[in-house]
Write a protein that holds these residues in place. Structure first.
Motif, PDB file in Angstrom:
ATOM      1  N   GLY A 116       0.987  -1.518   0.246  1.00 13.29           N
ATOM      2  CA  GLY A 116      -0.062  -0.013   0.122  1.00 13.29           C
ATOM      3  C   GLY A 116       0.733   1.339   0.049  1.00 13.29           C
ATOM      4  O   GLY A 116       2.075   1.367   0.374  1.00 13.29           O
ATOM      5  N   GLN A 117       0.243   2.304  -0.374  1.00 12.69           N
ATOM      6  CA  GLN A 117       0.742   3.535  -0.261  1.00 12.69           C
ATOM      7  C   GLN A 117      -0.023   4.685   0.370  1.00 12.69           C
ATOM      8  O   GLN A 117      -1.203   4.786   0.690  1.00 12.69           O
ATOM      9  CB  GLN A 117       1.354   4.019  -1.658  1.00 12.69           C
ATOM     10  CG  GLN A 117       0.223   4.188  -2.792  1.00 12.69           C
ATOM     11  CD  GLN A 117       0.887   4.582  -4.174  1.00 12.69           C
ATOM     12  OE1 GLN A 117       1.341   5.812  -4.189  1.00 12.69           O
ATOM     13  NE2 GLN A 117       0.732   3.467  -4.961  1.00 12.69           N
ATOM     14  N   PHE A 118       0.808   6.027   0.601  1.00 14.41           N
ATOM     15  CA  PHE A 118       0.247   7.058   1.304  1.00 14.41           C
ATOM     16  C   PHE A 118      -0.147   8.045   0.324  1.00 14.41           C
ATOM     17  O   PHE A 118       0.803   8.124  -0.857  1.00 14.41           O
ATOM     18  CB  PHE A 118       1.170   7.695   2.296  1.00 14.41           C
ATOM     19  CG  PHE A 118       1.194   6.807   3.526  1.00 14.41           C
ATOM     20  CD1 PHE A 118       0.448   7.084   4.535  1.00 14.41           C
ATOM     21  CD2 PHE A 118       2.298   5.823   3.509  1.00 14.41           C
ATOM     22  CE1 PHE A 118       0.710   6.233   5.799  1.00 14.41           C
ATOM     23  CE2 PHE A 118       2.549   5.229   4.600  1.00 14.41           C
ATOM     24  CZ  PHE A 118       1.662   5.251   5.687  1.00 14.41           C
ATOM     25  N   TYR A 119      -1.308   8.662   0.057  1.00 18.37           N
ATOM     26  CA  TYR A 119      -1.441   9.628  -0.762  1.00 18.37           C
ATOM     27  C   TYR A 119      -1.869  10.942  -0.036  1.00 18.37           C
ATOM     28  O   TYR A 119      -2.935  11.097   0.552  1.00 18.37           O
ATOM     29  CB  TYR A 119      -2.794   9.341  -1.811  1.00 18.37           C
ATOM     30  CG  TYR A 119      -2.862   8.094  -2.537  1.00 18.37           C
ATOM     31  CD1 TYR A 119      -3.066   6.926  -1.849  1.00 18.37           C
ATOM     32  CD2 TYR A 119      -2.499   8.159  -3.866  1.00 18.37           C
ATOM     33  CE1 TYR A 119      -2.865   5.837  -2.837  1.00 18.37           C
ATOM     34  CE2 TYR A 119      -2.451   7.122  -4.883  1.00 18.37           C
ATOM     35  CZ  TYR A 119      -2.774   6.037  -4.059  1.00 18.37           C
ATOM     36  OH  TYR A 119      -2.662   4.670  -4.724  1.00 18.37           O
ATOM     37  N   ALA A 120      -0.839  12.022   0.141  1.00 19.01           N
ATOM     38  CA  ALA A 120      -1.191  13.423   0.854  1.00 19.01           C
ATOM     39  C   ALA A 120      -1.761  14.342  -0.274  1.00 19.01           C
ATOM     40  O   ALA A 120      -0.637  14.642  -1.190  1.00 19.01           O
ATOM     41  CB  ALA A 120       0.226  13.547   1.583  1.00 19.01           C
ATOM     42  N   LEU A 121      -2.675  14.993  -0.203  1.00 22.20           N
ATOM     43  CA  LEU A 121      -3.103  16.065  -0.660  1.00 22.20           C
ATOM     44  C   LEU A 121      -2.355  17.491  -0.071  1.00 22.20           C
ATOM     45  O   LEU A 121      -2.846  17.524   0.794  1.00 22.20           O
ATOM     46  CB  LEU A 121      -4.338  16.185  -1.042  1.00 22.20           C
ATOM     47  CG  LEU A 121      -5.193  15.097  -1.735  1.00 22.20           C
ATOM     48  CD1 LEU A 121      -5.168  13.789  -1.628  1.00 22.20           C
ATOM     49  CD2 LEU A 121      -6.685  15.505  -1.916  1.00 22.20           C
TER      50      LEU A 121
END
Ligand SMILES: C[S@@+](CC[C@H](N)C(=O)[O-])C[C@H]1O[C@@H](n2cnc3c(N)ncnc32)[C@H](O)[C@@H]1O
Length: 207
Positions: free
Chosen positions: A160-165
């Motif tokens: 999995g990965q992180f998606y930071a806006l």
């Protein structure tokens, strides 16, 4: 009219949304506007501005998502999770926030719109222990990258990965991420008619 305005904004993107999805996004703005008067869910007061600052700002992330199971941490009134869930019915979203009034709002939206792919959760993120890790951990206006990664390190699946806006990218914030993580992408997001920079930062755990 909100529906016409939304259609106009969507036409300025590469997104293809059904009539039902556009109706649901407008309903979401109407509910946000109604609840905002009593519960102070967002500082954006004008529904037309909500379309740009909240709805478009969220849905443009959709084409970048990889996988099917996502969590939106510190989701507040369901941003970016609710617009993404409406536009991506094949993906599931846990929307997590520590504040009960925000989770009550999300629950009302889920029932009113009949969304089948959203699970609202009231919890502090550090205390939330999912049975299965997520393909993606989303966050918008939640915390610094470093704090977010430390509080959410237990949430992604192995791949999995992180998606930071983020708004304007701060090189120091990217450099300050804790050891055990690496930035695997940083790209501008095009939000029609938004007078500010937006970026998506992708991070994964280093094994
Ligand atoms: C500034 S709001 C952003 C809301 C939304 N993501 C947005 O973009 O509009 C930050 C949210 O994070 C929540 N929050 C802060 N710390 C948290 C924690 N440790 N666990 C869960 N939620 C938290 C707050 O309750 C608040 O709703």
């Amino acid at each position: 009219m909100l529906a016409t305005r939304l259609a106009d904004l969507i036409a300025q993107t590469d997104l293809h949304l059904t009539d039902l999805q556009q109706q649901q996004l407008v309903q979401l703005v109407e509910l946000l506007n109604k609840w905002n008067k009593a519960y102070n869910l967002t500082s954006v007061r004008d529904p037309k501005e909500m379309l740009v600052r909240h709805i478009l700002d969220s849905v443009v992330v959709g084409p970048h998502l990889q996988g099917s199971r996502f969590i939106d941490v510190g989701t507040g009134p369901g941003l970016p999770g609710l617009p993404l869930a409406i536009c991506n019915p094949d993906k599931s979203f846990v929307l997590l926030d520590s504040l009960g009034k925000r989770i009550r709002f999300i629950t009302t939206v889920v029932h009113t719109l009949g969304l089948k792919n959203v699970t609202p959760v009231q919890s502090r993120v550090e205390a939330y222990q999912p049975e299965v890790g997520f393909d993606g951990v989303l966050s918008r206006a939640f915390a610094s990258l470093s704090d977010m990664l430390q509080w959410c390190h237990h949430l992604p699946a192995e791949h999995g990965q992180f998606y930071a806006l983020k708004g304007q990218l701060d090189p120091q914030e990217l450099a300050d991420i804790p050891s055990g993580f690496e930035v695997i992408g940083q790209q501008p997001l095009l939000v029609p008619e938004l007078d500010a920079q937006r970026h998506l930062v992708n991070v994964r755990k280093v094994s």
